[in-house]
Design an enzyme around this catalytic site. Structure first.
Site: not given
Ligand code: CO8
Length: 264
Positions: A71, A116, A119, A139
């Site tokens: 998400a 997500g 999921e 998460e």
């Molecule tokens: N949301 C928003 N932006 C994201 C997300 C995300 N989940 N993942 C990556 N991005 C963005 C980064 O912010 C970055 O943007 P920018 O270039 O503008 O800074 C771009 O994508 C590239 O990402 P990274 O530079 O971080 O790339 P890396 O290769 O260094 O890392 C990762 C890749 C490991 C995937 C890293 O981006 C990361 O950890 N992302 C988050 C993963 C995560 O925690 N996902 C779970 C999110 S919570 C969720 O999904 C709950 C679902 C249910 C919701 C219910 C609501 C209450």
């Protein structure tokens, strides 16, 4: 590929090949296909639009670096409890549409399928992993729990204990491990979308009504006990015998020829 017969979406791409197999691509590469409110809304609308196309199968995929990295954290970081609950309910509704999509669905996963994203993949009937696929429910690292169905669907895919371990540690799962624990069906070094289309083609050669009824028999009985599930299966089994496909499929077997299904 034939021209799409549907409206255009900012965060999604859709195409349909000549064999009636749809390919839906998440398309927010700069944010690693994070599931923004817009993407979630468009995904639901697109599924509604293509549900009536009579697709033989639907392949859901992302880009080379990410299937979907979860998400959109930037959108929800400042949410109130009520907004977060509404987000989860909205996402669950959209994913429910994917889970009950009338045709078989295959997630073709390259790169990150986290939170997500994982999921979403689990709402597809089958998950194929590219060699670089990384799954996970991270998460807890953000101080929240899965909200798009992960706590319910992961235990069904990989078993309760493994699912709890994955959700409590938030650790990544490689493509090899995903296959070993039953989260993904197979892993391929080759193009995973091509592999998914090929598998969809194999499924599409069978009686379309029967394939859809397999899906209904599995999904509609998910919430039932064994006896009620068996009763539902018997009803759907009976329904098969009201189709031309059953007469053709069994007739072809008896006559020692290849079946030619009409999908009725
Ligand atoms: N949301 C928003 N932006 C994201 C997300 C995300 N989940 N993942 C990556 N991005 C963005 C980064 O912010 C970055 O943007 P920018 O270039 O503008 O800074 C771009 O994508 C590239 O990402 P990274 O530079 O971080 O790339 P890396 O290769 O260094 O890392 C990762 C890749 C490991 C995937 C890293 O981006 C990361 O950890 N992302 C988050 C993963 C995560 O925690 N996902 C779970 C999110 S919570 C969720 O999904 C709950 C679902 C249910 C919701 C219910 C609501 C209450």
């Amino acid at each position: 590929m034939t021209a799409p017969t549907i409206g255009s979406y900012e965060t999604l791409l859709f195409e349909q090949n000549d064999d009636g197999i749809g390919i839906l691509r998440l398309n927010r590469p700069k944010a690693l296909n994070a599931l923004s409110a817009q993407l979630v809304a468009e995904f639901g609308a697109l599924l509604d639009e293509i549900a009536g196309l009579g697709l033989k199968a639907l392949v859901v995929t992302g880009g080379p670096r990410a299937f979907a990295a979860g998400a959109d954290i930037t959108e929800m970081a400042s949410f109130t409890a009520l907004q977060a609950e509404q987000l989860a309910r909205g996402g669950q509704r959209m994913l429910g549409k994917l889970e009950t999509f009338p045709a078989p669905t295959i997630a073709a996963v390259n790169g990150f399928a986290l939170g997500g994203g994982c999921e979403l993949a689990m709402c597809c009937d089958l998950i194929l992993a590219g060699a670089n696929a990384v799954f996970g429910q991270p998460e807890v690292k953000l101080g929240v729990i899965p909200g798009f169905g992960g706590t319910q669907r992961l235990i069904r895919r990989v078993g309760r204990q493994r699912a709890i371990e994955l959700m409590m540690t938030g650790r990544n799962v490689s493509s090899e491990e995903a296959v070993a624990i039953g989260l993904a069906l197979t892993r391929t070094e080759d193009d995973v979308v091509e592999a998914a289309v090929k598998l969809a083609g194999r499924i599409a050669r069978n009686g379309p009504v029967a394939v859809r009824l397999v899906k209904r028999a599995v999904h509609e009985t998910d919430r039932l006990d064994l006896d009620a599930g068996l009763a539902a299966e018997a009803t759907l089994f009976g329904l098969c015998f009201a189709t031309e496909d059953q007469k053709e499929g069994m007739g072809a077997f008896v006559e020692k020829r290849k079946a030619s299904f009409v999908g009725r």
